[in-house]
Scaffold this motif. Sequence first.
Motif, PDB file in Angstrom:
ATOM      1  N   SER A  20       0.828  -1.205   0.000  1.00  0.00           N
ATOM      2  CA  SER A  20       0.000   0.000   0.000  1.00  0.00           C
ATOM      3  C   SER A  20       0.866   1.261   0.000  1.00  0.00           C
ATOM      4  CB  SER A  20      -0.926  -0.002   1.227  1.00  0.00           C
ATOM      5  OG  SER A  20      -1.648   1.203   1.293  1.00  0.00           O
ATOM      6  N   GLN A  21       1.912   1.271   0.819  1.00  0.00           N
ATOM      7  CA  GLN A  21       2.818   2.421   0.883  1.00  0.00           C
ATOM      8  C   GLN A  21       3.596   2.604  -0.413  1.00  0.00           C
ATOM      9  OE1 GLN A  21       5.099   1.250   4.295  1.00  0.00           O
ATOM     10  NE2 GLN A  21       3.693   2.218   5.763  1.00  0.00           N
ATOM     11  N   ARG A  37      -0.884   3.140   9.829  1.00  0.00           N
ATOM     12  CA  ARG A  37      -0.526   2.475   8.572  1.00  0.00           C
ATOM     13  C   ARG A  37       0.682   3.144   7.900  1.00  0.00           C
ATOM     14  NH1 ARG A  37      -5.060   5.591   7.239  1.00  0.00           N
ATOM     15  NH2 ARG A  37      -4.689   7.112   5.567  1.00  0.00           N
ATOM     16  N   ASP A  63      -5.650   4.850  16.651  1.00  0.00           N
ATOM     17  CA  ASP A  63      -5.055   4.349  15.409  1.00  0.00           C
ATOM     18  C   ASP A  63      -4.027   5.317  14.834  1.00  0.00           C
ATOM     19  OD1 ASP A  63      -6.578   2.045  15.471  1.00  0.00           O
ATOM     20  OD2 ASP A  63      -8.238   2.948  14.339  1.00  0.00           O
TER      21      ASP A  63
END
Length: 389
Positions: A108-109, A222, A149
């Motif tokens: 994703s990154q 994330r 988060d």
Amino acid sequence: MDFSLTDEERHTRDWVRNFVQREITPLEPTVLRRERAGQPGISYDEILELRVKARKFGFWGIQTPPEYGGMGLSAIMTALIEAELGRTFVQFSFGGAADNILFHANESQKQEYLLPTIEGQRRSCFAITEPGAGSDLQAIRTTARQDGDDWVINGEKTFITGGADADFAMVFAVTDAEKGVNGGVTCFLADREMGWKSEPIDTMGEWGPAALVFDEVRVPARNVLGEVGQGFALAMQWIGRGRYLLPARAIGACERLVEMAMEHARTRETFGKPIAERQAIQWMIADSAVEIEALRWLVLSAAFQVDSGLDSRQAQSIAKLYGGVKANEIVDRVLQIHGGMGYTRELPVERWYRELRLLRIYEGTDEIQRRTIARNLLKGHSSIRGALG
């Protein structure tokens, strides 16, 4: 021991040499004029235009792996290319590159950060240096605390290359003070829109560092690069990615400067003779030639060790130290050979003078390199007999 270049290496080097002479060197008068008017010497759009031209001939991502569209060239070939780029003070590099630690990003990154950076759609900066923590990573004071988060970052970074223009930072923060640098520092991918601010730092050169301020900047979990607590290893990998490339650039700069000095010495006359016939001038040129040749082989030796998978840290520190010191001695001689004209802004020598002074500070000061070299020897990690033992 074969010290000759392969046909491919020679062809690649010559193409870069011609590209620099044809496309970049002619920009120098304009760049100087802009800089002296307080403007950026070359705009990002102009750099992108040059990169597009080079890409048409396959020059894209010099060390970027082929699976990401790069050339994946060797360390030796990269050093040869950097030496050619060093023959101009115009700050240019070929496109298609990304910081080596970005390749540790998850899928994703990679889509959000790595691939757009390689394509030139995003610009990053490496944010680790702090006002009270230069080369001492154990002195980092920027913190990140977990809140649901998110991670909330507070602190200040300084002398961050590209920090004024980057749209995201790879920022290092303490996430567990009790664990220290080994296990207590984490790297975060922090977009500018998340709230951090930058302020350019005015320097004697044109490399344009910035101070970065993180005030309650929220970064989603994330966006941790790698693993929580493993930032120190990433930082060491970034710092050690290629110290040999800085002295490689110095090779080209010193070659160009000595060529300028020789041309001036042949035409400048004193007491009825060109100063090229004066022993004092000849010795300065001779000493410079010897030092450039020594630097060339220190750089290539370090690059060879990188390509061979050897521990090249000692060789890179030696090349970095020698290159920074000798480049400054050589540019000083060149200015001296030009006399009063060398001290004026009518010639570009003073521009080179300011540019090369940074080599003794950037990516590890002379003092840090000496400390590293001496400790490696005294602790038996390296031999005074060099790589050949």
